[in-house]
Design a protein around this motif. Structure first.
Motif, PDB file in Angstrom:
ATOM      1  N   ARG A   1       5.059  61.096 -36.967  1.00 54.74           N
ATOM      2  CA  ARG A   1       4.167  62.517 -35.865  1.00 54.74           C
ATOM      3  C   ARG A   1       3.073  61.888 -35.889  1.00 54.74           C
ATOM      4  N   LEU A   2       2.740  60.780 -36.012  1.00 58.80           N
ATOM      5  CA  LEU A   2       1.042  59.848 -35.679  1.00 58.80           C
ATOM      6  C   LEU A   2       1.289  58.426 -34.554  1.00 58.80           C
ATOM      7  N   GLY A   3       2.167  58.169 -35.580  1.00 58.44           N
ATOM      8  CA  GLY A   3       2.437  56.816 -34.925  1.00 58.44           C
ATOM      9  C   GLY A   3       2.147  55.345 -35.648  1.00 58.44           C
ATOM     10  N   THR A   4       2.520  54.669 -35.352  1.00 60.87           N
ATOM     11  CA  THR A   4       2.184  53.182 -36.958  1.00 60.87           C
ATOM     12  C   THR A   4       1.070  52.797 -37.618  1.00 60.87           C
TER      13      THR A   4
ATOM     14  N   GLY B   1       1.745  46.521 -33.216  1.00 55.77           N
ATOM     15  CA  GLY B   1       2.856  47.627 -33.358  1.00 55.77           C
ATOM     16  C   GLY B   1       1.914  48.390 -32.078  1.00 55.77           C
ATOM     17  N   GLN B   2       2.596  49.612 -31.823  1.00 63.19           N
ATOM     18  CA  GLN B   2       1.739  50.449 -30.607  1.00 63.19           C
ATOM     19  C   GLN B   2       0.685  51.053 -31.102  1.00 63.19           C
ATOM     20  N   MET B   3       0.149  51.442 -30.106  1.00 66.43           N
ATOM     21  CA  MET B   3      -1.361  51.516 -30.570  1.00 66.43           C
ATOM     22  C   MET B   3      -2.330  50.631 -31.450  1.00 66.43           C
ATOM     23  N   ASN B   4      -1.969  50.389 -31.748  1.00 63.13           N
ATOM     24  CA  ASN B   4      -3.381  48.900 -32.966  1.00 63.13           C
ATOM     25  C   ASN B   4      -4.676  49.000 -32.234  1.00 63.13           C
ATOM     26  N   VAL B   5      -5.027  49.334 -32.838  1.00 61.96           N
ATOM     27  CA  VAL B   5      -6.527  49.723 -32.016  1.00 61.96           C
ATOM     28  C   VAL B   5      -7.802  49.995 -33.340  1.00 61.96           C
TER      29      VAL B   5
END
Ligand code: NDP
Ligand code: HEM
Length: 494
Positions: A344-347, A368-372
């Motif tokens: 739902r929200l991401g890794t 991974g995607q959206m590693n912030v």
């Protein structure tokens, strides 16, 4: 004059005009180079994320847990030590309705709490009822399908609900609560919360105790009848959001008294009921509730989407001093929630501010995607595997839970055999006064509209085993409301 900040693109460049698109001539078509227009439309297309598969409609706020009692002999959890004050987030919800569902519908309410403790996030993802409809997680998706829309009609199906419940007598306890007055609380402040499952506590000496958590409303229980709820929904579908948000804005902070029931580890082998069965409570007379503190909600989120829609609660989030139990439902939930959040929200859902722990976080997950994260989570770029020689984070045996006593052969045990599904609903039914019973009968009869007779009769058979007056009352209400009479075919229900 107020000095307003300059509006910018997401890349930070100032925007000269947010009113007029860039066109070829005054009446001409827009140019592809109007990136501000394109970005605006593209962002709008991505404003929705999947809603929660259950508990989609919710209301939430921040607050504090204050511990006033002393249960240090049972648990080493810092969050539960005398005098501890811990920030928290609560999200309340209905289970079955979609994001746009009306708030004042008859349904179980979610009561999910995230405690931001100094030892990591502890999530207690409970409901406003102490029990649940099923006791084996294999049945959870089936049960939820009966609460959602019929594939053909795209409508909720009373037949599916009562068919499933009448074939699953373990649901009787929760069904009785759902159709009692507590099935439509006036607003989140006027209901209790329950951890529902049995969890465990463990102390510095490595001793384990079983525990249940209760949150008792200090605002009192207030409920709507079906008729009152219809009036409310006719005027507003957002009655909970309005009530909770405005109460907190007015400084009327809702509070709950926090209680635990504690069972010594070996008692679990002696109780006449399975203490890890989610369809059962522990009678207060056997395990009296101990008051340990209070929770208060005192701050509204500034951005509902960022802080409530993106909140990710998971029963897998526990802290040292708190453990799981053999409850099969809890075991399944330990897997299911983090999996749902990754979808739902991401890794990296735990790096969304509302989900971030308020303590140092060090791990070796990568990329991974959206590693912030903005830096490596080990604190040292050379320490990106474990073990390493570069002072990367290491395990701490102090957090090791005592061993869990387990015995028996691996098998698929029939949970319907030897399980008394009737005594506890009976204890509840006997607590109700005449008025509460009449409303229970009517609420059930109303919800059975259109259900085939053989399913109604099967369910009435269960009510009779709880108490003959329960069956007689619902039968009477069915007749009064829908002219229902048992026929030869319906009475011959298996
Ligand atoms: P008690 O008389 O000691 O406790 C009864 C409990 O029932 C109280 O916690 C009360 O909550 C709650 N209650 C009252 N009306 C309703 C309702 N309409 N829906 C749900 N709960 C309600 O008895 P026992 O501990 O022996 O339990 C008897 C029955 O009470 C159980 O079978 C169960 O159905 C129900 N119950 C028991 C709980 C427990 O942990 N033992 C917890 C909740 C319900 P409150 O104090 O908030 O009014
Ligand atoms: C939400 C699964 C039983 C309380 C959810 C979600 C899933 C789920 C997938 C959506 C999570 C998300 O997208 O954020 C399950 C499974 C269960 C189960 C597999 C049983 C095997 C229960 C029980 C309770 C409960 C027994 C209460 C005691 C909640 C609550 C939420 C929720 C409160 C909403 C959390 C929030 O506010 O974000 N559940 N559930 N569930 N569930 Fe369950």
């Amino acid at each position: 004059m107020v000095d307003k900040p300059t509006m910018t693109t997401t890349a930070g460049a100032p925007i000269p005009d947010n009113q007029n698109s860039l066109t070829a001539g005054e009446r001409g078509p827009v140019l592809l180079q109007d990136y501000q227009l394109i970005e605006k439309l593209a962002h709008q297309n991505r404003e929705r994320i999947p809603e929660r598969v259950v508990h989609a409609k919710g209301w939430g706020a921040y607050g504090t847990l204050k511990i006033t009692g002393d249960i240090s002999k049972y648990t080493k959890a810092k969050v539960l030590q005398p005098g501890a004050e811990t920030p928290l987030l609560i999200r309340f919800s209905t289970v079955a309705g979609e994001l746009g569902a009306a708030d004042a519908e008859r349904d179980v309410r979610g009561f999910a709490i995230k405690f931001y403790t100094p030892e990591g996030n502890w999530d207690l993802v409970g409901n406003n009822t102490p029990v649940f409809f099923v006791r084996d997680p294999l049945k959870f998706p089936d049960f939820i399908h009966t609460q959602k829309r019929h594939p053909r009609t795209n409508l909720r199906s009373a037949t599916a609900m009562w068919d499933f419940w009448s074939l699953s007598p373990e649901s009787l306890h929760q069904v009785t609560i759902l159709f009692s007055d507590r099935g439509i609380p006036v607003a989140p402040m006027f209901m209790n919360g329950y951890g529902s499952h049995t969890y465990s506590f463990w102390n510095d000496a490595g001793e384990r105790y079983w525990v249940k958590f209760h949150f008792k409303t200090q605002q009192g229980h207030k409920f709507y009848t079906n008729e009152e709820a219809e009036q409310v929904i006719g005027k507003s579908r957002e009655s909970y959001q309005e009530a909770l948000f405005h109460a907190i804005e007015r400084g009327e902070y809702p509070k709950w008294t926090v209680q635990v029931q504690i069972m010594p580890e070996l008692d679990a082998e002696k109780t006449p009921y399975n203490p890890f069965d989610l369809t059962k409570v522990w009678p207060h007379a056997d395990y009296p509730p101990i008051t340990i503190g209070e929770i208060e909600l005192n701050r509204n989120p500034d951005n509902y989407f960022a802080e409530i829609e993106q909140a990710a609660f998971s029963p897998s989030n526990i802290v040292p001093g708190i453990g799981f139990s053999p409850d099969k439902m809890l075991q399944a939930r330990i897997f299911s929630y983090a999996d749902a959040h990754r979808y739902r929200l991401g890794t990296h859902y735990e790096s969304i501010p509302v989900n971030q722990p308020r303590c140092p976080v060090h791990h070796y997950h990568r990329d991974g995607q959206m590693n912030v994260y903005g830096g490596i989570r080990t604190g040292n770029p050379d320490a990106f595997y474990e073990p390493n020689s570069f002072n990367g984070p290491v395990e701490n045996p102090v957090a090791k839970e005592p061993p869990l006593r387990i015995s028996g052969d691996a098998d698929r045990y029939n949970h319907r055999i030897g399980n008394d599904d009737y005594s506890q609903p009976r204890a509840l039914f006997l607590l109700f006064d005449d008025g509460q019973r009449e409303r229970l009968f009517k609420n059930i009869a109303a919800a059975m509209k259109g259900v085939p007779g053989f399913i109604i009769e099967r369910q009435l058979g269960h009510f009779k085993l709880v108490h003959p007056e329960y069956e007689a009352g619902v039968r009477r209400a069915l007749k009064e409301m829908h002219g229902y009479e048992a026929t030869a075919t319906s009475a011959a229900a298996e």
